[in-house]
Design an enzyme around this catalytic site. Structure first.
Site, PDB file in Angstrom:
ATOM      1  N   SER A  64      -5.017   6.023  -0.172  1.00 17.41           N
ATOM      2  CA  SER A  64      -3.746   5.231  -0.891  1.00 17.41           C
ATOM      3  C   SER A  64      -3.039   6.448  -1.563  1.00 17.41           C
ATOM      4  O   SER A  64      -3.349   7.546  -1.809  1.00 17.41           O
ATOM      5  CB  SER A  64      -4.195   4.452  -2.198  1.00 17.41           C
ATOM      6  N   LYS A  69     -10.281  -0.638  -1.080  1.00 12.95           N
ATOM      7  CA  LYS A  69      -8.863  -0.592  -0.786  1.00 12.95           C
ATOM      8  C   LYS A  69      -8.135  -1.865  -0.698  1.00 12.95           C
ATOM      9  O   LYS A  69      -6.977  -1.977  -1.390  1.00 12.95           O
ATOM     10  CB  LYS A  69      -8.371   0.132   0.456  1.00 12.95           C
ATOM     11  N   HIS A  82      -7.806  -2.611  -4.217  1.00 11.59           N
ATOM     12  CA  HIS A  82      -6.604  -1.796  -5.011  1.00 11.59           C
ATOM     13  C   HIS A  82      -5.404  -2.305  -4.837  1.00 11.59           C
ATOM     14  O   HIS A  82      -4.316  -2.413  -5.630  1.00 11.59           O
ATOM     15  CB  HIS A  82      -6.849  -0.178  -4.399  1.00 11.59           C
ATOM     16  N   ASN A  83      -5.172  -2.866  -3.380  1.00 12.35           N
ATOM     17  CA  ASN A  83      -3.775  -3.475  -2.923  1.00 12.35           C
ATOM     18  C   ASN A  83      -3.543  -4.713  -3.825  1.00 12.35           C
ATOM     19  O   ASN A  83      -2.037  -4.861  -4.337  1.00 12.35           O
ATOM     20  CB  ASN A  83      -3.544  -3.523  -1.564  1.00 12.35           C
ATOM     21  N   GLU A 137      -2.405  -3.907  -7.143  1.00  8.75           N
ATOM     22  CA  GLU A 137      -0.996  -3.223  -6.743  1.00  8.75           C
ATOM     23  C   GLU A 137      -0.164  -4.345  -6.751  1.00  8.75           C
ATOM     24  O   GLU A 137       0.867  -4.363  -7.846  1.00  8.75           O
ATOM     25  CB  GLU A 137      -1.050  -2.223  -5.666  1.00  8.75           C
TER      26      GLU A 137
HETATM   27  C1  6PG Z   1      -1.007   2.426  -0.951  1.00  8.63           C
HETATM   28  C2  6PG Z   1      -0.122   1.409  -0.604  1.00  8.63           C
HETATM   29  C3  6PG Z   1       0.154   1.260   1.074  1.00  8.63           C
HETATM   30  C4  6PG Z   1       1.207   0.389   1.425  1.00  8.63           C
HETATM   31  C5  6PG Z   1       0.826  -1.035   0.990  1.00  8.63           C
HETATM   32  C6  6PG Z   1       2.258  -1.977   0.985  1.00  8.63           C
HETATM   33  O1  6PG Z   1      -1.938   2.208  -1.661  1.00  8.63           O
HETATM   34  O2  6PG Z   1      -0.514   3.622  -0.629  1.00  8.63           O
HETATM   35  O3  6PG Z   1      -0.794   0.421  -0.981  1.00  8.63           O
HETATM   36  O4  6PG Z   1      -1.329   0.957   1.393  1.00  8.63           O
HETATM   37  O5  6PG Z   1       2.227   0.739   0.838  1.00  8.63           O
HETATM   38  O6  6PG Z   1       0.073  -1.522   2.347  1.00  8.63           O
HETATM   39  O7  6PG Z   1       1.617  -3.161   1.305  1.00  8.63           O
HETATM   40  P1  6PG Z   1       2.920  -4.430   1.294  1.00  8.63           P
HETATM   41  O8  6PG Z   1       3.545  -3.998   2.639  1.00  8.63           O
HETATM   42  O9  6PG Z   1       1.777  -5.547   1.550  1.00  8.63           O
HETATM   43  O10 6PG Z   1       3.408  -4.710   0.153  1.00  8.63           O
END
Ligand code: 6PG
Length: 469
Positions: free
Chosen positions: A130, A184, A187-188, A191
């Site tokens: 990430s 991960k 984590h998302n 996010e």
């Molecule tokens: C990270 C981000 C990366 C990516 C996402 C965007 O941790 O660096 O999460 O993995 O920017 O996958 O996700 P979406 O396109 O689903 O918003």
């Protein structure tokens, strides 16, 4: 002189792969990159000028140029491409070599690949990375999963390239199997929740408080100096200051309000449902991306369903303070939900996750990095079996302080017709979790009434059924 052999190889030289590889080279390792696109391979060599580096388009040459046991990382789009690349590599790699998937792969794909590569006696790690392009270049947060033996083959390199917080690397062995990809994914999910909460806070400040873009920039800059200090708040502040390079005013006002998604947030919600673990703020964030994509319908409905709302009269300063407290409250619930899901998944899937280590490696490099994560790390270091972050004494005290502000801004949203699905989900999560008697006794009664599904009683042990009349 013998043939130059390289320490580390990367397949996929797009921005992420190239940046990660350059980061490896910065740390003193020799590197080789493979891409089907000759331009990308050339770009790597140009950017790595002065370092021991090579770009190639030939898989055979790539594999033959690596020191044994080979360490090969993949940063290619998740899904079928990963399987195709693995098949190509299998024609050349040998027993004991290590393949590392660094993309946002679905954890079940990782489990499948692990089993497949075990048969071939090739080591495999599913690694969450990430931090976006910048993180890859200068220090991401890295979440490796698979066998400890495989991790040890690459530990030194991953520790060197990762972000550092107080000198500690933002990488740690997460656990067996697909643990790294699962962490991960969650984590998302967190996010998504934080991003949606920030979007709702913006809506309230702009449409109830009447803050201009400049005032929004100042408000989020101030948030970022206090308890909300985090990457997402920092970039939010910067976004409000960004001029439109193609026209007048600020860029934010020209960006279409349709949020796209690659699926990791949705996977988190889906998987939480499978395990029966509530993650309502993450669900709300996924739902709002869905509603946002119905742009044409929303524009049409804005006429058909127009209703008059009432805006609460409140000074800008007071509203900024209340929204800041509500963000703090809701961010805690988002982390709490994600970490509760990880705690459960670790048991269900036998990952052996260490929650303190997870919080520790999220403190730097990743998208959800925040000063709050040091407090979260602390909470799990004091109680590794914490069932929910909200009951840690420090967090419990902070939530008791901030719930009122959360209620007040949600009420303002309700009165004005400003949607606050994620804030409301956070508050309901808190209220439900601390409720010793929820009304779901009624649901049990209804299930037994129409389906004889039985119920338990509060005063006697066993299962009961009633002939309801
Ligand atoms: C990270 C981000 C990366 C990516 C996402 C965007 O941790 O660096 O999460 O993995 O920017 O996958 O996700 P979406 O396109 O689903 O918003």
């Amino acid at each position: 002189m013998g043939k130059q052999l390289y320490d580390f190889g990367m397949v996929g030289l797009g921005v992420m792969g190239r940046n990660f590889l350059l980061n490896v080279a910065d740390n003193g390792f020799s590197i080789i990159g493979l891409d089907t696109n000759a331009e990308q391979a050339k770009a790597l060599e140009e950017e790595a000028a002065g370092k021991v580096a090579k770009g190639t388009t030939k898989v055979k040459e790539f594999v033959a140029s690596l020191k044994k046991p080979r360490r090969i990382m993949l940063l290619v789009p998740a899904g079928r491409v990963v399987d195709i690349v693995i098949e190509d590599l299998l024609k050349h790699v040998e027993k004991g070599d290590l393949i590392i998937d660094g993309g946002n792969s679905f954890f079940e794909d990782t489990d499948r690949r692990l089993a497949y590569l075990k048969e071939k006696k090739v080591e495999f790690l599913g690694v969450g990375v990430s931090g976006g392009a910048k993180g890859a270049r200068f220090g991401p947060s890295i979440m490796p999963g698979g066998s400890k033996k495989a991790y040890n083959k690459v530990k030194k390199i991953l520790e060197a390239v990762s972000a550092k917080v107080n000198g500690e690397p933002c990488v740690a062995y997460m656990g067996k199997g697909s643990a790294g990809n699962y962490v991960k994914m969650v984590h998302n999910g967190i996010e998504y929740a934080m991003m949606q909460l920030l979007a709702e806070s913006y809506d309230i400040l702009k449409n109830i408080g009447g803050l201009s873009n400049e005032e929004l920039h100042k408000a989020y800059t101030k948030y970022n100096r206090g308890k909300l200090k985090s990457f997402l708040v920092e970039i939010t502040a910067a976004i409000f200051a960004q001029p439109d390079d193609l026209g007048k005013g600020r860029l934010i006002d020209k960006i279409l309000d349709k949020a796209k998604q690659k699926g990791t947030g949705k996977w988190t919600s889906q998987n939480a449902m499978d395990f029966g673990i509530p993650v309502p703020t993450i669900d709300a964030a996924v739902t709002m991306r869905g509603i946002s994509s119905l742009k044409a319908e929303r524009v049409a409905a804005s006429k058909v369903l127009a209703v008059k709302g009432s805006k609460t009269k409140i000074t800008k300063a007071k509203l900024v303070k209340a929204v800041g407290d509500a963000l703090h409250f809701a961010f805690v619930t988002a982390y709490a939900q994600g970490l509760a899901l990880l705690t459960d998944a670790s048991k269900e899937k036998n990952y052996g996750l260490d929650m303190e280590a997870t919080a520790r490696i999220w403190r730097g490099g990743c998208i959800i990095r925040a000063s709050l994560l040091e407090d979260i790390r602390q909470a799990y270091s004091e109680n590794e079996h914490l069932p929910n972050l909200m009951i840690d004494p420090t967090f419990a005290a902070s939530m008791k302080r901030t719930h009122k502000a959360t209620r007040s801004i949600i009420k303002m949203g309700i009165d004005a017709g400003v949607p606050t699905l994620a804030f409301s989900a956070s508050l309901a999560y808190f209220d439900a979790y601390r409720d010793g008697r929820l009304p779901l006794n009624l649901v049990q009664a209804q299930r037994d009434y129409f389906g004889s599904h039985t119920y338990e009683r509060t005063d006697k042990k066993g299962k009961f059924h009633t002939e309801w009349s």
